[in-house]
Design an enzyme around this catalytic site. Sequence first.
Site, PDB file in Angstrom:
ATOM      1  N   MET A 125       0.935  -1.329  -0.071  1.00 18.03           N
ATOM      2  CA  MET A 125       0.072   0.149   0.291  1.00 18.03           C
ATOM      3  C   MET A 125       0.879   1.335   0.071  1.00 18.03           C
ATOM      4  O   MET A 125       0.473   2.332   0.283  1.00 18.03           O
ATOM      5  CB  MET A 125      -0.809  -0.034   1.134  1.00 18.03           C
ATOM      6  CG  MET A 125      -2.043  -1.156   1.174  1.00 18.03           C
ATOM      7  SD  MET A 125      -3.390  -0.692   2.101  1.00 18.03           S
ATOM      8  CE  MET A 125      -2.792  -0.502   3.813  1.00 18.03           C
TER       9      MET A 125
ATOM     10  N   HIS B  53       9.085   1.255   3.528  1.00 14.75           N
ATOM     11  CA  HIS B  53      10.040   1.303   4.422  1.00 14.75           C
ATOM     12  C   HIS B  53      11.128   0.056   4.134  1.00 14.75           C
ATOM     13  O   HIS B  53      10.648  -0.647   3.463  1.00 14.75           O
ATOM     14  CB  HIS B  53       9.555   1.332   6.070  1.00 14.75           C
ATOM     15  CG  HIS B  53       8.396   0.248   5.909  1.00 14.75           C
ATOM     16  ND1 HIS B  53       8.581  -1.250   6.210  1.00 14.75           N
ATOM     17  CD2 HIS B  53       7.124   0.371   6.329  1.00 14.75           C
ATOM     18  CE1 HIS B  53       7.551  -1.877   6.431  1.00 14.75           C
ATOM     19  NE2 HIS B  53       6.576  -0.927   6.543  1.00 14.75           N
TER      20      HIS B  53
ATOM     21  N   HIS C 198       9.112  -3.077   3.518  1.00 14.43           N
ATOM     22  CA  HIS C 198       8.947  -3.533   1.930  1.00 14.43           C
ATOM     23  C   HIS C 198      10.239  -3.643   1.297  1.00 14.43           C
ATOM     24  O   HIS C 198      10.041  -4.559   0.187  1.00 14.43           O
ATOM     25  CB  HIS C 198       8.208  -2.366   1.533  1.00 14.43           C
ATOM     26  CG  HIS C 198       7.136  -1.687   2.134  1.00 14.43           C
ATOM     27  ND1 HIS C 198       6.840  -0.761   2.805  1.00 14.43           N
ATOM     28  CD2 HIS C 198       5.791  -2.218   2.188  1.00 14.43           C
ATOM     29  CE1 HIS C 198       5.489  -0.542   3.379  1.00 14.43           C
ATOM     30  NE2 HIS C 198       4.991  -1.511   2.808  1.00 14.43           N
TER      31      HIS C 198
ATOM     32  N   LYS D  66       5.169  -9.438   9.747  1.00 13.88           N
ATOM     33  CA  LYS D  66       4.615  -8.601  10.886  1.00 13.88           C
ATOM     34  C   LYS D  66       2.997  -8.970  10.566  1.00 13.88           C
ATOM     35  O   LYS D  66       2.452  -8.561  11.587  1.00 13.88           O
ATOM     36  CB  LYS D  66       4.868  -7.043  10.346  1.00 13.88           C
ATOM     37  CG  LYS D  66       4.038  -6.295  11.445  1.00 13.88           C
ATOM     38  CD  LYS D  66       4.679  -4.706  11.067  1.00 13.88           C
ATOM     39  CE  LYS D  66       3.980  -4.118   9.847  1.00 13.88           C
ATOM     40  NZ  LYS D  66       2.560  -3.988  10.115  1.00 13.88           N
ATOM     41  N   ASP D  67       2.648  -9.118   9.382  1.00 13.46           N
ATOM     42  CA  ASP D  67       1.338  -9.230   9.078  1.00 13.46           C
ATOM     43  C   ASP D  67       0.982 -10.764   9.145  1.00 13.46           C
ATOM     44  O   ASP D  67       0.387 -11.270   8.140  1.00 13.46           O
ATOM     45  CB  ASP D  67       0.686  -8.523   8.072  1.00 13.46           C
ATOM     46  CG  ASP D  67       1.011  -6.913   7.981  1.00 13.46           C
ATOM     47  OD1 ASP D  67       0.193  -6.520   8.728  1.00 13.46           O
ATOM     48  OD2 ASP D  67       1.910  -6.514   7.459  1.00 13.46           O
TER      49      ASP D  67
ATOM     50  N   VAL E 151      10.674  -6.834   9.990  1.00 12.15           N
ATOM     51  CA  VAL E 151      11.908  -5.914   9.963  1.00 12.15           C
ATOM     52  C   VAL E 151      11.771  -4.646  11.109  1.00 12.15           C
ATOM     53  O   VAL E 151      10.695  -4.431  11.077  1.00 12.15           O
ATOM     54  CB  VAL E 151      12.162  -5.072   8.651  1.00 12.15           C
ATOM     55  CG1 VAL E 151      13.640  -4.146   8.809  1.00 12.15           C
ATOM     56  CG2 VAL E 151      12.540  -6.277   7.493  1.00 12.15           C
TER      57      VAL E 151
ATOM     58  N   MET F 126       8.515  -2.246  11.600  1.00 13.98           N
ATOM     59  CA  MET F 126       8.555  -1.165  10.953  1.00 13.98           C
ATOM     60  C   MET F 126       7.310  -1.231  10.291  1.00 13.98           C
ATOM     61  O   MET F 126       6.544  -2.291   9.942  1.00 13.98           O
ATOM     62  CB  MET F 126       9.633  -1.365   9.828  1.00 13.98           C
ATOM     63  CG  MET F 126      10.923  -0.683  10.237  1.00 13.98           C
ATOM     64  SD  MET F 126      12.126  -0.634   8.938  1.00 13.98           S
ATOM     65  CE  MET F 126      13.492  -0.163   9.815  1.00 13.98           C
ATOM     66  N   SER F 127       6.515  -0.040  10.366  1.00 18.05           N
ATOM     67  CA  SER F 127       5.201   0.001   9.662  1.00 18.05           C
ATOM     68  C   SER F 127       4.995   1.140   8.979  1.00 18.05           C
ATOM     69  O   SER F 127       5.595   2.481   9.766  1.00 18.05           O
ATOM     70  CB  SER F 127       4.117  -0.025  10.721  1.00 18.05           C
ATOM     71  OG  SER F 127       2.871   0.194  10.120  1.00 18.05           O
TER      72      SER F 127
END
Length: 279
Positions: A28, A32, A35, A147-148, A174, A182-183
């Site tokens: 989306m 960061h 990604h 993370k997801d 990460v 990280m988000s």
Amino acid sequence: MVRTIQEMKETALSHRASGKTIGLVPTMGYFHEGHLSLMRAARSENDIAVVSLFVNPIQFRPGEDLDRYPRDLNRDVELALDLEVDILFVPEGTEIYPKEFCTRISVQGLSDRLCGESRPGHFQGVATVVAKLFHIVQPHRAYFGLKDFQQTVVIRRMAQDLNFDVKIITLPTVREKDGLAMSSRNSCLSADERSAARCLKESLDIAVLQIREGERSADSIRTIIRERIAREKLARIDYVSVSSPKSLQEVSVVEGEALVALAVFVGRTRLIDNVLVRT
């Protein structure tokens, strides 16, 4: 940069016809390092690396942060080019969801737990857009961050059930230097909120330590996490979960593998984190 479904499909078909492999990183945007790690993997493991950038409106409920979600297309394009991404697919909302669009994909059972319980319909939106991306881009491999974690479970099941010929690749979370996952949403935090957000990883670390020292009661682990987060005035718990990493059902005893996961509002910003533990 590719803007239309038709051009993306034609390009993908051309590459596949020439025997090239395609790796897809669905995002989306507001890139960061998390990604970028996925992009590097897609770049190194495939002939063609495709990154999709689309803020998916149907995975947001009314009143959530769709309008606040961070966006910076120029910055994202530069970062993707620096990593030599072959194709950046950036469709408009009406391209993905034309006026007559009325279809949703529901991965029953896995979608209504954890984040799905507090965000009804969220994973229908996720599964629907990812299924469309798989059809459009026709990747051999698709890359997602752990993370997801629940998202990866839902997508893997959806891909298997609908017979998508794509391998789902997951990469580790990460983190920032202080441990915060990280988000893109981290950019929405004030300085005080950013400091308070450390409680997510700290509470997970405490839980892991307790499990390593022999604690097996899932209720005790949940309580330990809640007590740590409750010390932060800016934090409000959405959920704390100790579940099976396959079914996402809550467990009473931590044995074998367990997923310890949580969602916490820090100020107005909802953050998630998790850790997979083995006993």
